[in-house]
Design a protein around this motif. Sequence first.
Motif, PDB file in Angstrom:
ATOM      1  N   MET A  88       0.857  -1.179   0.000  1.00 26.07           N
ATOM      2  CA  MET A  88       0.000   0.000   0.000  1.00 26.07           C
ATOM      3  C   MET A  88       0.896   1.232   0.000  1.00 26.07           C
ATOM      4  SD  MET A  88      -2.925   1.146   2.757  1.00 26.07           S
ATOM      5  CE  MET A  88      -4.264   0.175   2.098  1.00 26.07           C
ATOM      6  N   SER A  89       0.557   2.199  -0.826  1.00 26.48           N
ATOM      7  CA  SER A  89       1.348   3.423  -0.896  1.00 26.48           C
ATOM      8  C   SER A  89       1.175   4.237   0.387  1.00 26.48           C
ATOM      9  CB  SER A  89       0.928   4.254  -2.104  1.00 26.48           C
ATOM     10  OG  SER A  89      -0.327   4.868  -1.876  1.00 26.48           O
ATOM     11  N   ASP A  90       2.146   5.104   0.625  1.00 30.27           N
ATOM     12  CA  ASP A  90       2.105   5.984   1.793  1.00 30.27           C
ATOM     13  C   ASP A  90       0.839   6.844   1.782  1.00 30.27           C
ATOM     14  OD1 ASP A  90       3.575   7.251   4.149  1.00 30.27           O
ATOM     15  OD2 ASP A  90       3.211   8.997   2.865  1.00 30.27           O
ATOM     16  N   MET A  91       0.486   7.356   0.597  1.00 30.96           N
ATOM     17  CA  MET A  91      -0.697   8.219   0.506  1.00 30.96           C
ATOM     18  C   MET A  91      -1.975   7.438   0.820  1.00 30.96           C
ATOM     19  SD  MET A  91      -2.012  10.998  -2.374  1.00 30.96           S
ATOM     20  CE  MET A  91      -1.308  10.148  -3.720  1.00 30.96           C
ATOM     21  N   LYS A  92      -2.071   6.221   0.334  1.00 30.61           N
ATOM     22  CA  LYS A  92      -3.261   5.408   0.612  1.00 30.61           C
ATOM     23  C   LYS A  92      -3.335   5.033   2.091  1.00 30.61           C
ATOM     24  CE  LYS A  92      -4.146   3.421  -3.908  1.00 30.61           C
ATOM     25  NZ  LYS A  92      -4.259   2.178  -4.678  1.00 30.61           N
ATOM     26  N   MET A  93      -2.194   4.758   2.702  1.00 31.36           N
ATOM     27  CA  MET A  93      -2.160   4.426   4.129  1.00 31.36           C
ATOM     28  C   MET A  93      -2.631   5.619   4.963  1.00 31.36           C
ATOM     29  SD  MET A  93      -1.701   2.225   6.488  1.00 31.36           S
ATOM     30  CE  MET A  93      -0.842   0.915   5.668  1.00 31.36           C
ATOM     31  N   ARG A  94      -2.123   6.783   4.639  1.00 39.42           N
ATOM     32  CA  ARG A  94      -2.530   7.989   5.369  1.00 39.42           C
ATOM     33  C   ARG A  94      -4.027   8.260   5.177  1.00 39.42           C
ATOM     34  NH1 ARG A  94       1.939  10.699   7.273  1.00 39.42           N
ATOM     35  NH2 ARG A  94       3.873   9.976   6.324  1.00 39.42           N
ATOM     36  N   GLN A  95      -4.513   8.068   3.959  1.00 40.32           N
ATOM     37  CA  GLN A  95      -5.934   8.283   3.693  1.00 40.32           C
ATOM     38  C   GLN A  95      -6.784   7.312   4.512  1.00 40.32           C
ATOM     39  OE1 GLN A  95      -7.279  10.847   2.152  1.00 40.32           O
ATOM     40  NE2 GLN A  95      -9.325  10.075   2.625  1.00 40.32           N
ATOM     41  N   ALA A  96      -6.357   6.055   4.579  1.00 35.39           N
ATOM     42  CA  ALA A  96      -7.097   5.059   5.364  1.00 35.39           C
ATOM     43  C   ALA A  96      -7.092   5.424   6.843  1.00 35.39           C
ATOM     44  CB  ALA A  96      -6.494   3.671   5.151  1.00 35.39           C
ATOM     45  N   LEU A  97      -5.945   5.863   7.366  1.00 31.42           N
ATOM     46  CA  LEU A  97      -5.880   6.281   8.773  1.00 31.42           C
ATOM     47  C   LEU A  97      -6.826   7.452   9.032  1.00 31.42           C
ATOM     48  CD1 LEU A  97      -2.047   6.076   9.530  1.00 31.42           C
ATOM     49  CD2 LEU A  97      -3.853   4.650  10.521  1.00 31.42           C
ATOM     50  N   LYS A  98      -6.831   8.416   8.137  1.00 35.49           N
ATOM     51  CA  LYS A  98      -7.704   9.582   8.309  1.00 35.49           C
ATOM     52  C   LYS A  98      -9.175   9.170   8.270  1.00 35.49           C
ATOM     53  CE  LYS A  98      -5.331  12.055   5.168  1.00 35.49           C
ATOM     54  NZ  LYS A  98      -4.909  13.205   4.328  1.00 35.49           N
ATOM     55  N   GLU A  99      -9.536   8.352   7.295  1.00 37.31           N
ATOM     56  CA  GLU A  99     -10.931   7.907   7.190  1.00 37.31           C
ATOM     57  C   GLU A  99     -11.381   7.200   8.458  1.00 37.31           C
ATOM     58  OE1 GLU A  99     -11.039   5.401   3.739  1.00 37.31           O
ATOM     59  OE2 GLU A  99     -10.975   7.097   2.347  1.00 37.31           O
ATOM     60  N   GLN A 100     -10.529   6.336   9.004  1.00 33.59           N
ATOM     61  CA  GLN A 100     -10.912   5.564  10.183  1.00 33.59           C
ATOM     62  C   GLN A 100     -10.924   6.428  11.448  1.00 33.59           C
ATOM     63  OE1 GLN A 100     -12.392   2.580   9.968  1.00 33.59           O
ATOM     64  NE2 GLN A 100     -12.196   3.117   7.807  1.00 33.59           N
ATOM     65  N   GLN A 101     -10.032   7.397  11.532  1.00 30.42           N
ATOM     66  CA  GLN A 101     -10.082   8.327  12.665  1.00 30.42           C
ATOM     67  C   GLN A 101     -11.381   9.139  12.617  1.00 30.42           C
ATOM     68  OE1 GLN A 101      -8.543   8.657  15.388  1.00 30.42           O
ATOM     69  NE2 GLN A 101      -6.476   7.899  15.144  1.00 30.42           N
ATOM     70  N   HIS A 102     -11.707   9.663  11.435  1.00 30.91           N
ATOM     71  CA  HIS A 102     -12.948  10.441  11.300  1.00 30.91           C
ATOM     72  C   HIS A 102     -14.163   9.579  11.631  1.00 30.91           C
ATOM     73  CE1 HIS A 102     -11.093  14.042   9.767  1.00 30.91           C
ATOM     74  NE2 HIS A 102     -10.583  13.428   8.706  1.00 30.91           N
ATOM     75  N   ALA A 103     -14.182   8.340  11.146  1.00 32.82           N
ATOM     76  CA  ALA A 103     -15.318   7.445  11.405  1.00 32.82           C
ATOM     77  C   ALA A 103     -15.429   7.128  12.898  1.00 32.82           C
ATOM     78  CB  ALA A 103     -15.183   6.158  10.587  1.00 32.82           C
ATOM     79  N   GLY A 104     -14.308   6.821  13.533  1.00 33.45           N
ATOM     80  CA  GLY A 104     -14.329   6.521  14.965  1.00 33.45           C
ATOM     81  C   GLY A 104     -14.785   7.709  15.792  1.00 33.45           C
ATOM     82  N   LEU A 105     -14.295   8.885  15.450  1.00 31.28           N
ATOM     83  CA  LEU A 105     -14.717  10.093  16.168  1.00 31.28           C
ATOM     84  C   LEU A 105     -16.192  10.400  15.923  1.00 31.28           C
ATOM     85  CD1 LEU A 105     -11.514  12.228  15.578  1.00 31.28           C
ATOM     86  CD2 LEU A 105     -12.375  11.451  17.814  1.00 31.28           C
ATOM     87  N   ALA A 106     -16.673  10.147  14.707  1.00 32.06           N
ATOM     88  CA  ALA A 106     -18.095  10.366  14.415  1.00 32.06           C
ATOM     89  C   ALA A 106     -18.953   9.410  15.242  1.00 32.06           C
ATOM     90  CB  ALA A 106     -18.367  10.180  12.924  1.00 32.06           C
ATOM     91  N   MET A 107     -18.496   8.175  15.405  1.00 32.84           N
ATOM     92  CA  MET A 107     -19.249   7.222  16.223  1.00 32.84           C
ATOM     93  C   MET A 107     -19.221   7.623  17.695  1.00 32.84           C
ATOM     94  SD  MET A 107     -18.565   3.543  14.412  1.00 32.84           S
ATOM     95  CE  MET A 107     -19.816   2.727  15.411  1.00 32.84           C
ATOM     96  N   LEU A 108     -18.072   8.113  18.165  1.00 27.72           N
ATOM     97  CA  LEU A 108     -17.994   8.601  19.543  1.00 27.72           C
ATOM     98  C   LEU A 108     -18.962   9.769  19.726  1.00 27.72           C
ATOM     99  CD1 LEU A 108     -16.699   8.603  22.368  1.00 27.72           C
ATOM    100  CD2 LEU A 108     -14.874  10.056  21.410  1.00 27.72           C
ATOM    101  N   ALA A 109     -18.983  10.680  18.767  1.00 26.04           N
ATOM    102  CA  ALA A 109     -19.897  11.826  18.854  1.00 26.04           C
ATOM    103  C   ALA A 109     -21.357  11.370  18.873  1.00 26.04           C
ATOM    104  CB  ALA A 109     -19.649  12.791  17.695  1.00 26.04           C
ATOM    105  N   ARG A 110     -21.690  10.367  18.088  1.00 33.39           N
ATOM    106  CA  ARG A 110     -23.061   9.853  18.093  1.00 33.39           C
ATOM    107  C   ARG A 110     -23.423   9.267  19.451  1.00 33.39           C
ATOM    108  NH1 ARG A 110     -24.407   6.999  12.261  1.00 33.39           N
ATOM    109  NH2 ARG A 110     -24.255   8.929  11.078  1.00 33.39           N
TER     110      ARG A 110
END
Length: 171
Positions: free
Chosen positions: A1-23
Amino acid sequence: MSDMKMRQALKEQQHAGLAMLARCVAHCPEEMWLEGEHPRTFWRIAFHAAFFTHLYLGQNEAAFQPWPGRREGISQGLWDSPGDVEPYELPEGADIYKKTEILEYIEFIDALVDPIVDHLDLDSDDSGFAWYKNISKMSHELLNLRHLQGHVGQLSELLMQKRIDIDWISQ
C-alpha cells in the motif's frame, strides 16, 4: 500500500471513529451521563476516549497541543473518587464535562486529523510515547484506533441497554 493510501485510510478511520464517539455522546440521555459504577460513568469513558485519541494522534507527547476548552486538572483527576467530580449539578467550573463540551472536543480533534496524519513519520520505529516501548509509530496509530473503537463499543453497549442504537460508520 502506498504511503498516501495508508494515510488516507488512517484519516478515514479516525474520522469514522470520532463520528461514532460523537453519536454515542449526542444520543446519551441526560440522566445516563453520570450513570455507571465509578470510575466507569458514561461521561468519563467519553472524555477518556476523546482525550487519548487526541493525545495519541500526534507524533509524540511533546507535539500534543491541549484542547482550548479543557479545564485544568480534570484529566489528572478523572479517576478520583466520585465526590471530587460529581454530582452533575456542580457549580460552574467544577471538574466535569457536559455533553456539549465533549461534542466540542470531539469536533476539535476531528479537525486536527488530516493535517496531523499528513505530517506523521509513519516509518518511525518509536511510538513517541515512553510508556509504549518497542512499538512503531504506524502500529501506535493502529493501537489508537483500536482504543477509540473499544470505548465507542463500551458506550454503544451502554446505550443499547437503554434501547438506543448507534449506526455503524465505516468511513
